[in-house]
Design a protein around this motif. Structure first.
Motif, PDB file in Angstrom:
ATOM      1  N   THR A 190      89.908  -3.164  41.732  1.00  9.77           N
ATOM      2  CA  THR A 190      89.284  -4.620  41.889  1.00  9.77           C
ATOM      3  C   THR A 190      88.024  -5.074  42.865  1.00  9.77           C
ATOM      4  N   GLY A 191      87.964  -3.976  43.855  1.00  8.81           N
ATOM      5  CA  GLY A 191      86.946  -3.877  45.063  1.00  8.81           C
ATOM      6  C   GLY A 191      87.732  -4.109  46.144  1.00  8.81           C
ATOM      7  N   PRO A 192      86.613  -4.247  47.211  1.00 11.86           N
ATOM      8  CA  PRO A 192      87.360  -4.588  48.651  1.00 11.86           C
ATOM      9  C   PRO A 192      88.346  -5.748  48.612  1.00 11.86           C
ATOM     10  N   LYS A 193      88.463  -6.623  47.823  1.00  7.92           N
ATOM     11  CA  LYS A 193      89.537  -7.608  47.631  1.00  7.92           C
ATOM     12  C   LYS A 193      90.027  -7.535  46.466  1.00  7.92           C
ATOM     13  N   VAL A 194      91.233  -8.164  46.155  1.00  6.76           N
ATOM     14  CA  VAL A 194      91.815  -8.337  44.844  1.00  6.76           C
ATOM     15  C   VAL A 194      91.016  -9.362  43.836  1.00  6.76           C
ATOM     16  N   CYS A 195      90.345 -10.156  44.737  1.00  6.65           N
ATOM     17  CA  CYS A 195      89.416 -11.213  43.796  1.00  6.65           C
ATOM     18  C   CYS A 195      87.880 -11.105  44.846  1.00  6.65           C
ATOM     19  N   ALA A 196      87.096 -10.039  44.272  1.00  7.02           N
ATOM     20  CA  ALA A 196      85.988  -9.755  45.271  1.00  7.02           C
ATOM     21  C   ALA A 196      84.829 -10.573  45.013  1.00  7.02           C
ATOM     22  N   PRO A 197      84.262 -10.988  45.900  1.00  8.45           N
ATOM     23  CA  PRO A 197      83.120 -11.892  45.799  1.00  8.45           C
ATOM     24  C   PRO A 197      81.925 -11.020  45.280  1.00  8.45           C
ATOM     25  N   GLU A 198      81.845  -9.727  45.809  1.00  4.21           N
ATOM     26  CA  GLU A 198      80.661  -9.063  45.299  1.00  4.21           C
ATOM     27  C   GLU A 198      81.145  -7.463  45.499  1.00  4.21           C
ATOM     28  N   PHE A 199      80.346  -6.698  45.095  1.00  2.95           N
ATOM     29  CA  PHE A 199      80.303  -5.265  45.006  1.00  2.95           C
ATOM     30  C   PHE A 199      78.847  -4.582  45.400  1.00  2.95           C
ATOM     31  N   THR A 200      79.042  -3.755  46.342  1.00  3.26           N
ATOM     32  CA  THR A 200      77.817  -2.993  46.746  1.00  3.26           C
ATOM     33  C   THR A 200      77.976  -1.622  46.282  1.00  3.26           C
ATOM     34  N   ASN A 201      76.847  -1.011  46.189  1.00  6.15           N
ATOM     35  CA  ASN A 201      76.689   0.298  45.889  1.00  6.15           C
ATOM     36  C   ASN A 201      77.498   1.257  46.970  1.00  6.15           C
ATOM     37  N   THR A 202      77.331   0.836  48.318  1.00  6.42           N
ATOM     38  CA  THR A 202      78.065   1.528  49.311  1.00  6.42           C
ATOM     39  C   THR A 202      79.625   1.437  49.137  1.00  6.42           C
ATOM     40  N   HIS A 203      80.050   0.486  48.961  1.00  4.37           N
ATOM     41  CA  HIS A 203      81.526   0.453  48.349  1.00  4.37           C
ATOM     42  C   HIS A 203      81.852   1.058  47.283  1.00  4.37           C
ATOM     43  N   ILE A 204      81.110   1.155  46.111  1.00  2.32           N
ATOM     44  CA  ILE A 204      81.460   1.799  44.957  1.00  2.32           C
ATOM     45  C   ILE A 204      81.393   3.409  45.264  1.00  2.32           C
ATOM     46  N   GLU A 205      80.451   3.851  45.818  1.00  2.00           N
ATOM     47  CA  GLU A 205      80.389   5.324  46.162  1.00  2.00           C
ATOM     48  C   GLU A 205      81.390   5.634  46.961  1.00  2.00           C
ATOM     49  N   GLU A 206      81.790   4.847  48.098  1.00  4.29           N
ATOM     50  CA  GLU A 206      83.090   5.186  48.965  1.00  4.29           C
ATOM     51  C   GLU A 206      84.136   5.348  47.989  1.00  4.29           C
ATOM     52  N   VAL A 207      84.436   4.496  46.968  1.00  3.79           N
ATOM     53  CA  VAL A 207      85.687   4.756  46.036  1.00  3.79           C
ATOM     54  C   VAL A 207      85.473   5.905  45.253  1.00  3.79           C
ATOM     55  N   THR A 208      84.303   6.115  44.891  1.00  2.00           N
ATOM     56  CA  THR A 208      84.189   7.204  43.975  1.00  2.00           C
ATOM     57  C   THR A 208      84.549   8.581  44.642  1.00  2.00           C
ATOM     58  N   GLU A 209      84.163   8.614  45.994  1.00  2.00           N
ATOM     59  CA  GLU A 209      84.366   9.624  46.455  1.00  2.00           C
ATOM     60  C   GLU A 209      85.935   9.911  46.910  1.00  2.00           C
ATOM     61  N   ILE A 210      86.680   8.630  47.080  1.00  2.96           N
ATOM     62  CA  ILE A 210      88.166   8.577  47.448  1.00  2.96           C
ATOM     63  C   ILE A 210      88.969   9.205  46.128  1.00  2.96           C
ATOM     64  N   PHE A 211      88.526   8.503  44.961  1.00  3.63           N
ATOM     65  CA  PHE A 211      89.319   9.013  43.622  1.00  3.63           C
ATOM     66  C   PHE A 211      88.703  10.102  43.011  1.00  3.63           C
ATOM     67  N   SER A 212      87.803  10.792  43.343  1.00  8.36           N
ATOM     68  CA  SER A 212      86.860  11.873  42.842  1.00  8.36           C
ATOM     69  C   SER A 212      86.522  11.549  41.221  1.00  8.36           C
ATOM     70  N   ARG A 213      86.239  10.142  41.055  1.00 11.67           N
ATOM     71  CA  ARG A 213      85.345   9.691  39.888  1.00 11.67           C
ATOM     72  C   ARG A 213      84.935   8.426  39.983  1.00 11.67           C
ATOM     73  N   LYS A 214      84.108   7.879  39.152  1.00  7.94           N
ATOM     74  CA  LYS A 214      83.580   6.619  39.066  1.00  7.94           C
ATOM     75  C   LYS A 214      84.545   5.630  38.722  1.00  7.94           C
ATOM     76  N   PRO A 215      84.860   4.578  39.445  1.00  9.64           N
ATOM     77  CA  PRO A 215      85.894   3.594  39.093  1.00  9.64           C
ATOM     78  C   PRO A 215      85.651   2.649  38.206  1.00  9.64           C
ATOM     79  N   PHE A 216      86.521   2.280  37.431  1.00  8.80           N
ATOM     80  CA  PHE A 216      86.425   1.586  36.198  1.00  8.80           C
ATOM     81  C   PHE A 216      86.699  -0.007  36.727  1.00  8.80           C
TER      82      PHE A 216
END
Length: 355
Positions: A190-216
């Protein structure tokens, strides 16, 4: 919407007043028209998918789901089911496994293309949680006839509210889940918050590295089912979700409002955001969407009152005076939703703890 760029669709995954079967059917044509790719049935109020998952659906409801799946497939859209095997890993018995097989047979009879295996909103401070959930996800997928699987972790955001409500996250939970979960399975986020106001490339790339896949992405805008959010109608255009994020995501599932007609307005703007990219203008997109969904007279009224619905909210407005403005439109689905909301008929569900 270009599916190669980012398949986007709807997940009916909120608490509180549910959509009618008629509304759900009507969304098939709307989503196809707007270029969305899927619909996922996962209302929190369907206890047969959640805490009472071991019990069978009533026959009429099961037949209704079979018909709903057929309606979406007829429009060329993928149909999904969100199944929450509530705390199965705390009661892994022969009886529970037999119930799981029966539930999967029921779900397979509906014929979902997508099966979502949801571990949200349940106790999370369990030793070895990631391994237990990865193993159970594998076992459920093996029983399923679906072609795509999306898993929702118990901790699906960096938001500290999740640990406050569901217990301390086990050490390295997210990284362990990324390691243990079949790489063919997607992961909701769901993002940096459960109800996230925005998503950044940096955040999505961090999550991708953590889960070893692109987030849905499970996007909790414009959802309004919580104690605070239920006092607002989120009609405004999507912002903070630039179309350029598309290639970084496995998909984008929007969780709408309790009001199906009103939800169509912001959903139209998400389609524009992806299609127009840097040329996207949220204000112009909102106005186009309001007029397209409401018509000239009601649409202009919504444009004038956007600030009241979106940011002022029910507790700060003059409900009788506002209702008088919308009574002329009570014969429309959108007008009725607004009047019901003004009358307090969309009470929040106390089970929604992450507002």
């Amino acid at each position: 919407m270009n599916e190669d760029r980012c398949p986007a669709g709807l997940i009916e995954g909120f608490y509180g007043r549910e959509w009618s079967w008629e509304d759900r059917h009507a969304y098939a044509a709307f989503l196809k028209e707007r270029g969305f790719c899927f619909y996922i049935y996962a209302p929190k109020g369907d206890t047969f998918l959640r805490k009472s998952w071991q019990s069978p659906w009533p026959a009429a409801q099961h037949e209704a789901l079979i018909g709903l799946a057929a309606a979406y497939k007829a429009e060329g859209l993928s149909f999904g089911i969100g199944f929450s095997p509530f705390e199965f890993y705390l009661d892994d018995t022969a009886e529970a496994r037999a119930a799981l097989k029966r539930k999967m047979d029921e779900i397979n009879a509906i014929g979902p293309d997508i099966l979502c295996i949801l571990f949200d909103d349940m106790k999370g401070d369990v030793p070895g949680l990631a391994g237990l959930q990865a193993k159970l996800t594998d076992e459920i997928a093996a029983l399923s006839t679906a072609s795509r699987f999306i898993m929702c972790p118990s901790y699906y955001s960096f938001d500290p509210i999740l640990e406050k409500v569901f217990g301390a996250m086990p050490e390295n939970y997210m990284q362990d889940l990324g390691r243990d979960l079949d790489p063919a399975f997607d992961v909701f986020w769901t993002g940096p918050k459960v109800c996230a106001p925005e998503f950044t490339n940096t955040h999505i790339e961090e999550v991708t590295e953590i889960f070893s896949r692109k987030p849905f992405l499970w996007d909790n805008y414009p959802v309004n089912d919580g104690a605070r959010m239920s006092r607002f109608l989120h009609l405004d255009a999507f912002t903070g979700r630039p179309g350029a994020l598309g290639p970084l995501l496995a998909g984008h599932a929007v969780n709408p409002m309790n009001q199906p007609a009103a939800s169509r307005i912001p959903l139209r703007t998400l389609e524009e955001s992806y299609r127009l990219g840097e040329a996207y203008d949220p204000r112009a997109a909102f106005e186009r969407a309001a007029l397209a969904e409401a018509g000239e007279s009601l649409g202009r009224l919504l444009i004038a009152d956007l600030e009241v619905f979106q940011r002022q909210g029910l507790d700060k407005l003059d409900a009788p005076a506002m209702s008088a403005r919308y009574v002329p439109f009570e014969g429309t689905a959108l007008g009725k939703e607004i009047l019901d909301w003004l009358a307090g008929r969309y009470e929040f569900d106390p089970a929604c703890l992450t507002d």
